[in-house]
Write a protein that holds these residues in place. Structure first.
Motif, PDB file in Angstrom:
ATOM      1  N   GLY A  14       0.776  -1.229   0.000  1.00 36.15           N
ATOM      2  CA  GLY A  14       0.000   0.000   0.000  1.00 36.15           C
ATOM      3  C   GLY A  14       0.805   1.275   0.000  1.00 36.15           C
ATOM      4  N   CYS A  15       2.117   1.194  -0.041  1.00 36.01           N
ATOM      5  CA  CYS A  15       2.946   2.403  -0.024  1.00 36.01           C
ATOM      6  C   CYS A  15       3.065   2.994  -1.432  1.00 36.01           C
ATOM      7  N   ALA A  16       3.253   4.294  -1.490  1.00 31.71           N
ATOM      8  CA  ALA A  16       3.549   4.965  -2.750  1.00 31.71           C
ATOM      9  C   ALA A  16       4.957   4.601  -3.216  1.00 31.71           C
ATOM     10  N   ASP A  17       5.251   4.952  -4.444  1.00 30.09           N
ATOM     11  CA  ASP A  17       6.564   4.686  -5.013  1.00 30.09           C
ATOM     12  C   ASP A  17       7.565   5.715  -4.497  1.00 30.09           C
ATOM     13  N   PRO A  18       8.610   5.305  -3.778  1.00 27.96           N
ATOM     14  CA  PRO A  18       9.589   6.273  -3.278  1.00 27.96           C
ATOM     15  C   PRO A  18      10.313   7.043  -4.384  1.00 27.96           C
ATOM     16  N   LEU A  19      10.327   6.507  -5.611  1.00 28.73           N
ATOM     17  CA  LEU A  19      11.074   7.139  -6.701  1.00 28.73           C
ATOM     18  C   LEU A  19      10.190   7.968  -7.627  1.00 28.73           C
ATOM     19  N   TYR A  20       8.949   8.192  -7.263  1.00 31.76           N
ATOM     20  CA  TYR A  20       8.100   9.131  -7.976  1.00 31.76           C
ATOM     21  C   TYR A  20       8.710  10.529  -7.834  1.00 31.76           C
ATOM     22  N   ARG A  21       8.596  11.349  -8.864  1.00 35.70           N
ATOM     23  CA  ARG A  21       9.309  12.628  -8.878  1.00 35.70           C
ATOM     24  C   ARG A  21       9.025  13.480  -7.638  1.00 35.70           C
ATOM     25  N   ARG A  22       7.769  13.505  -7.189  1.00 31.19           N
ATOM     26  CA  ARG A  22       7.439  14.332  -6.019  1.00 31.19           C
ATOM     27  C   ARG A  22       8.126  13.812  -4.769  1.00 31.19           C
ATOM     28  N   SER A  23       8.196  12.491  -4.607  1.00 29.08           N
ATOM     29  CA  SER A  23       8.892  11.925  -3.445  1.00 29.08           C
ATOM     30  C   SER A  23      10.375  12.261  -3.491  1.00 29.08           C
ATOM     31  N   VAL A  24      10.973  12.122  -4.671  1.00 28.74           N
ATOM     32  CA  VAL A  24      12.394  12.447  -4.813  1.00 28.74           C
ATOM     33  C   VAL A  24      12.637  13.911  -4.466  1.00 28.74           C
ATOM     34  N   ARG A  25      11.760  14.796  -4.963  1.00 28.12           N
ATOM     35  CA  ARG A  25      11.932  16.228  -4.716  1.00 28.12           C
ATOM     36  C   ARG A  25      11.785  16.566  -3.238  1.00 28.12           C
ATOM     37  N   VAL A  26      10.718  16.064  -2.591  1.00 28.93           N
ATOM     38  CA  VAL A  26      10.482  16.394  -1.186  1.00 28.93           C
ATOM     39  C   VAL A  26      11.575  15.812  -0.294  1.00 28.93           C
ATOM     40  N   SER A  27      12.132  14.684  -0.693  1.00 28.02           N
ATOM     41  CA  SER A  27      13.236  14.092   0.081  1.00 28.02           C
ATOM     42  C   SER A  27      14.539  14.847  -0.103  1.00 28.02           C
ATOM     43  N   MET A  28      14.548  15.849  -0.982  1.00 26.29           N
ATOM     44  CA  MET A  28      15.774  16.571  -1.360  1.00 26.29           C
ATOM     45  C   MET A  28      16.835  15.606  -1.909  1.00 26.29           C
ATOM     46  N   GLY A  29      16.356  14.552  -2.578  1.00 27.56           N
ATOM     47  CA  GLY A  29      17.257  13.589  -3.186  1.00 27.56           C
ATOM     48  C   GLY A  29      17.760  12.512  -2.246  1.00 27.56           C
ATOM     49  N   HIS A  30      17.388  12.565  -0.977  1.00 29.73           N
ATOM     50  CA  HIS A  30      17.920  11.594  -0.024  1.00 29.73           C
ATOM     51  C   HIS A  30      17.303  10.208  -0.192  1.00 29.73           C
ATOM     52  N   VAL A  31      16.162  10.124  -0.872  1.00 34.58           N
ATOM     53  CA  VAL A  31      15.622   8.805  -1.184  1.00 34.58           C
ATOM     54  C   VAL A  31      16.576   8.030  -2.090  1.00 34.58           C
ATOM     55  N   LEU A  32      17.472   8.745  -2.758  1.00 36.59           N
ATOM     56  CA  LEU A  32      18.444   8.108  -3.650  1.00 36.59           C
ATOM     57  C   LEU A  32      19.656   7.574  -2.899  1.00 36.59           C
ATOM     58  N   ARG A  33      19.777   7.883  -1.620  1.00 35.33           N
ATOM     59  CA  ARG A  33      20.937   7.420  -0.849  1.00 35.33           C
ATOM     60  C   ARG A  33      20.563   6.476   0.291  1.00 35.33           C
ATOM     61  N   VAL A  34      19.298   6.466   0.701  1.00 34.13           N
ATOM     62  CA  VAL A  34      18.863   5.540   1.749  1.00 34.13           C
ATOM     63  C   VAL A  34      18.369   4.266   1.061  1.00 34.13           C
ATOM     64  N   PRO A  35      19.017   3.124   1.283  1.00 32.27           N
ATOM     65  CA  PRO A  35      18.589   1.893   0.611  1.00 32.27           C
ATOM     66  C   PRO A  35      17.172   1.498   1.037  1.00 32.27           C
ATOM     67  N   PHE A  36      16.386   1.029   0.071  1.00 32.38           N
ATOM     68  CA  PHE A  36      15.055   0.539   0.416  1.00 32.38           C
ATOM     69  C   PHE A  36      14.739  -0.717  -0.391  1.00 32.38           C
ATOM     70  N   VAL A  37      13.852  -1.522   0.186  1.00 27.78           N
ATOM     71  CA  VAL A  37      13.439  -2.772  -0.451  1.00 27.78           C
ATOM     72  C   VAL A  37      11.924  -2.881  -0.363  1.00 27.78           C
ATOM     73  N   PRO A  38      11.228  -3.037  -1.482  1.00 27.65           N
ATOM     74  CA  PRO A  38       9.800  -3.353  -1.416  1.00 27.65           C
ATOM     75  C   PRO A  38       9.621  -4.799  -0.958  1.00 27.65           C
ATOM     76  N   CYS A  39       8.723  -5.027  -0.014  1.00 28.01           N
ATOM     77  CA  CYS A  39       8.486  -6.392   0.461  1.00 28.01           C
ATOM     78  C   CYS A  39       7.140  -6.440   1.171  1.00 28.01           C
ATOM     79  N   ASP A  40       6.569  -7.639   1.270  1.00 27.78           N
ATOM     80  CA  ASP A  40       5.313  -7.759   1.996  1.00 27.78           C
ATOM     81  C   ASP A  40       5.599  -7.898   3.489  1.00 27.78           C
ATOM     82  N   LEU A  41       4.557  -7.807   4.292  1.00 25.64           N
ATOM     83  CA  LEU A  41       4.723  -7.766   5.747  1.00 25.64           C
ATOM     84  C   LEU A  41       5.353  -9.041   6.286  1.00 25.64           C
ATOM     85  N   ASP A  42       4.861 -10.180   5.839  1.00 27.76           N
ATOM     86  CA  ASP A  42       5.396 -11.443   6.352  1.00 27.76           C
ATOM     87  C   ASP A  42       6.879 -11.594   6.027  1.00 27.76           C
TER      88      ASP A  42
END
Length: 275
Positions: A153-181
């Motif tokens: 249910g999360c939005a895409d962290p790499l959508y342009r608005r997310s990248v902009r609001v993060s000031m580009g830091h979404v590009l340096r914090v590693p992330f992994v899409p995964c289900d809860l279990d």
């Protein structure tokens, strides 16, 4: 060195990465479409160029591209230079920041490998607002969070608005899409204590959570919060104490408070020490 190419035709096919950004059905940064990463403004473009995301091209007015010359010295991509009006026709609106960059997505990190070197992670469920998500990633970078697990249910962290609001830091914090279990099983295997942030949690639990070597902070969407399954998976339910009759905070703000409370000793350029 980036190849500077002057362009005066908004219909030039070489500008396809940047076209129609105001059209939801045509955006090049849609995961279901071309899935590109778009960085906006000199600060964010610099962070993109220094990130694991392979750059493809730049588009900007001459002054902004010139500002980026030191960062482009070792980058073999085209830098398309045009005037503000032509750029507005390409992207679909007037871009105040004057420069965009496109990149391909980086490979998704291996979840077990990512957790092996982490001490604190955020686990997100249903955080579907791009601005909240971008702000949360900026907070994670600032407060020493090692990774983010992006759940259902999360939005895409790499959508342009997310990248902009993060000031580009979404590009340096590693992330992994995964289900809860999957997330819970991997965190338990790696020795993490799971703390769920909820208005129904214990206001005194944050201090105890901060004393653990490995902590996973679970955050849900504003409104519904974490699901019953996520709450049941947590080792402890945590509430941030608040004054008056306020029972909750914006999710990015709540994340910042929890990140700071469990950060240990923060120093410029990194984090050292234990809580």
């Amino acid at each position: 060195m980036a190849r500077v190419v002057e362009i005066d035709d908004a219909a030039d096919p070489r500008l396809a990465d940047f076209r129609d950004l105001a059209r939801a059905d045509r955006r090049p940064d849609r995961p279901g479409g071309r899935g590109l990463v778009l960085a906006e403004g000199t600060v964010v473009v610099r962070r993109l160029l220094a990130s694991p995301y392979p750059p493809r091209a730049l588009l900007g007015v001459a002054r902004r591209v010139e500002d980026l010359a030191p960062d482009l010295a070792g980058v073999d991509v085209p830098a398309y230079v045009t005037d503000a009006d032509t750029m507005a026709h390409v992207v679909g609106f007037h871009l105040n920041r004057g420069v965009l960059a496109s990149a391909d997505r980086a490979p998704t990190p291996d979840l077990a490998g990512l957790l092996a070197g982490a001490r604190r992670v955020a686990v997100l469920e249903g955080v579907n607002d791009h601005e909240n998500l971008g702000a949360l990633f900026r907070n994670a970078a600032a407060l020493g969070v090692d990774a983010v697990l992006v759940g259902p249910g999360c939005a895409d962290p790499l959508y342009r608005r997310s990248v902009r609001v993060s000031m580009g830091h979404v590009l340096r914090v590693p992330f992994v899409p995964c289900d809860l279990d999957e997330a819970v099983a991997a965190l338990r295997a790696a020795g993490f204590v799971l703390g769920a942030l909820t208005p129904a949690g214990d206001p005194g639990a944050m201090a105890g959570l901060a004393g653990h070597e490995r902590v996973a902070l679970m955050l849900g969407a504003e409104g519904p919060g974490l699901s019953a399954a996520a709450l049941a998976a947590a080792d402890v339910r945590v509430r941030i104490p608040m004054a008056g009759d306020v029972d909750s905070l914006n999710v990015a703000t709540a994340a910042a408070v929890a990140f700071h409370a469990t950060a240990g000793v923060l120093v410029p350029g990194g984090r050292t020490g234990a809580p």
